[in-house]
Design a protein around this motif. Structure first.
Motif, short mmCIF file in Angstrom:
data_model
loop_
_atom_site.label_atom_id
_atom_site.label_comp_id
_atom_site.label_asym_id
_atom_site.label_seq_id
_atom_site.Cartn_x
_atom_site.Cartn_y
_atom_site.Cartn_z
N LEU A 185 51.26 51.60 32.26
CA LEU A 185 50.38 51.40 31.11
C LEU A 185 51.15 50.01 30.58
O LEU A 185 52.36 49.90 29.95
CB LEU A 185 50.59 52.38 29.89
N THR A 186 50.04 48.98 30.35
CA THR A 186 50.26 47.76 29.64
C THR A 186 49.40 47.33 28.78
O THR A 186 48.30 47.98 28.94
CB THR A 186 50.62 46.58 30.50
N MET A 187 49.41 46.40 27.82
CA MET A 187 48.38 45.85 27.09
C MET A 187 47.13 45.33 28.02
O MET A 187 46.09 45.63 27.65
CB MET A 187 48.77 44.88 26.06
N ARG A 188 47.85 44.47 29.11
CA ARG A 188 46.76 43.92 30.06
C ARG A 188 45.91 44.93 30.72
O ARG A 188 44.83 44.97 30.94
CB ARG A 188 47.63 43.25 31.12
N SER A 189 46.62 46.02 31.23
CA SER A 189 45.94 47.05 31.99
C SER A 189 45.06 47.96 31.13
O SER A 189 43.93 48.30 31.60
CB SER A 189 47.07 48.10 32.68
N LEU A 190 45.27 48.08 29.87
CA LEU A 190 44.55 48.83 29.15
C LEU A 190 43.26 47.90 28.69
O LEU A 190 42.10 48.35 28.68
CB LEU A 190 45.09 48.90 27.78
N GLY A 191 43.70 46.51 28.37
CA GLY A 191 42.40 45.52 28.19
C GLY A 191 41.58 45.46 29.28
O GLY A 191 40.14 45.61 29.31
N ALA A 192 42.10 45.71 30.59
CA ALA A 192 41.20 45.62 31.83
C ALA A 192 40.17 46.89 31.90
O ALA A 192 39.33 46.91 32.05
CB ALA A 192 41.94 45.44 33.20
N LEU A 242 39.31 48.65 29.37
CA LEU A 242 38.25 48.41 28.30
C LEU A 242 37.30 47.42 28.46
O LEU A 242 36.23 47.32 27.78
CB LEU A 242 39.03 48.20 26.95
N GLY A 243 37.52 46.58 29.42
CA GLY A 243 36.47 45.53 29.51
C GLY A 243 36.86 44.13 28.82
O GLY A 243 36.08 43.51 28.45
N VAL A 244 38.21 44.04 28.11
CA VAL A 244 38.47 43.13 27.10
C VAL A 244 39.68 42.31 27.49
O VAL A 244 40.62 42.83 28.53
CB VAL A 244 38.73 43.65 25.61
N GLU A 245 40.16 41.15 26.96
CA GLU A 245 41.64 40.78 26.97
C GLU A 245 42.60 41.45 26.58
O GLU A 245 42.24 42.18 25.34
CB GLU A 245 41.22 39.05 26.42
N ALA A 246 43.76 41.00 26.83
CA ALA A 246 44.71 41.93 26.27
C ALA A 246 45.09 41.64 25.07
O ALA A 246 45.21 42.62 24.00
CB ALA A 246 45.99 41.69 26.88
N MET A 247 44.70 40.49 24.24
CA MET A 247 44.93 40.13 22.97
C MET A 247 43.88 40.88 22.16
O MET A 247 44.40 41.26 20.97
CB MET A 247 44.64 38.72 22.71
N THR A 248 42.95 41.52 22.57
CA THR A 248 41.79 42.29 21.91
C THR A 248 42.53 43.47 21.58
O THR A 248 42.24 44.28 20.52
CB THR A 248 40.62 42.41 22.49
N VAL A 249 43.18 44.16 22.46
CA VAL A 249 43.95 45.29 22.16
C VAL A 249 44.97 45.41 21.09
O VAL A 249 44.87 46.54 20.24
CB VAL A 249 44.38 45.91 23.48
N TYR A 250 45.56 44.19 20.86
CA TYR A 250 46.51 44.16 19.56
C TYR A 250 45.86 44.40 18.40
O TYR A 250 46.43 44.46 17.25
CB TYR A 250 47.22 42.72 19.71
N HIS A 251 44.26 44.08 18.24
CA HIS A 251 43.71 44.24 16.97
C HIS A 251 43.43 45.57 16.63
O HIS A 251 43.40 45.95 15.40
CB HIS A 251 42.35 43.77 16.93
N VAL A 269 45.97 48.31 18.35
CA VAL A 269 47.26 48.78 18.31
C VAL A 269 48.17 47.32 18.21
O VAL A 269 48.42 46.80 19.38
CB VAL A 269 47.49 49.75 19.44
N PRO A 270 48.88 46.88 16.95
CA PRO A 270 49.59 46.02 16.99
C PRO A 270 50.56 45.76 17.98
O PRO A 270 51.23 44.54 18.24
CB PRO A 270 49.91 45.83 15.58
N THR A 271 51.27 46.90 18.49
CA THR A 271 52.54 46.80 19.26
C THR A 271 52.55 47.84 20.37
O THR A 271 51.56 48.87 20.42
CB THR A 271 53.91 46.94 18.55
N LYS A 272 53.31 47.74 21.48
CA LYS A 272 53.39 48.40 22.73
C LYS A 272 53.71 50.04 22.01
O LYS A 272 53.46 51.05 22.32
CB LYS A 272 54.56 48.07 23.44
N GLY A 303 50.30 56.14 19.37
CA GLY A 303 48.79 56.54 19.20
C GLY A 303 48.33 57.48 20.40
O GLY A 303 47.81 58.54 20.35
N ILE A 304 48.94 57.28 21.84
CA ILE A 304 48.68 58.23 22.75
C ILE A 304 49.12 59.52 22.37
O ILE A 304 48.55 60.64 22.60
CB ILE A 304 49.30 57.59 24.13
N LEU A 305 50.54 59.79 21.99
CA LEU A 305 50.96 60.97 21.64
C LEU A 305 50.12 61.49 20.60
O LEU A 305 50.00 62.92 20.67
CB LEU A 305 52.27 60.73 21.16
N GLU A 306 49.99 60.91 19.64
CA GLU A 306 48.92 61.41 18.24
C GLU A 306 47.91 62.03 18.96
O GLU A 306 47.33 63.11 18.66
CB GLU A 306 48.65 60.34 17.46
#
Length: 202
Positions: free
Chosen positions: A33-40, A42-51, A53-56, A62-65
């Protein structure tokens, strides 16, 4: 609705991001699990994910939640506290086994997100209203949670990790240890789910 900020994508939300992250961990495992793999995913760039969840670390929390809140029921104050805690234990156990990829997180880090804290507060309120002191109530909630996580970790072990774990029983002296040998031969008392239900219901 508020205008989207730079990099945000229509149709996405924090919950959607976390749900996809949970699905990704189920499929490929936590180390992948990385921001990049999660972005892929979701079909978005990794930077979009940071909007969302701001950090790893925020992503892991959040996953645990999501795993906890999806698995555990809302507190029903009209029912006896014993029933509510049993439902909590059974729900969390089944939920963690549905998402074994989060078990390393559950057993190694507290997730102090608002949703997790809300759920803890609800159970504490239930127990305090039933006559528990605050300290004892917190001990009950924490002890039960750790107990469930430990059982889920044991039950989720792969066949490879448990290979040979019972072979030693075959070498026991059946005259000296007749009950242990009989239990191993018949499977009595060896089922993880049965043991968990026994402990929670007793």
């Amino acid at each position: 609705p508020r205008p989207r900020g730079p990099g945000q994508k229509a149709g996405l939300s924090r919950q959607m991001v976390l749900d996809h992250a949970l699905e990704l961990v189920d499929r490929v495992g936590l180390p992948a699990l990385t921001m990049r793999s999660l972005g892929a995913e979701l079909g978005v760039e990794a930077m979009t994910v940071y909007h969302y969840v701001p950090t790893k670390d925020a992503l892991l929390d959040g996953i645990l939640e999501r795993a906890f809140t999806l698995a555990t029921p809302d507190v029903d104050t009209t029912r006896p506290w014993q029933e509510s805690l049993r439902d909590y234990a059974h729900g969390l156990y089944r939920g963690l086994l549905r998402h074994p990829g989060v078990l390393p997180l559950a057993s190694s880090r507290p997730a102090a997100t608002p949703d997790m804290l809300d759920r803890a507060e609800d159970y504490l309120r239930l127990l305090v209203a039933a006559g528990f002191g605050l300290g004892r109530a917190l001990h009950v909630v924490n002890t039960l949670t750790v107990f469930v996580i430990g059982h889920a970790v044991a039950a989720a072990r792969t066949p490879e990790s448990t290979a040979g774990s019972t072979e030693w029983v075959a070498e026991l002296d059946s005259e000296r240890y007749p009950l242990l040998v009989e239990a191993a031969r018949t499977g009595q008392g060896t089922d993880d789910d049965e043991r968990f239900a026994f402990a929670v219901e007793s």
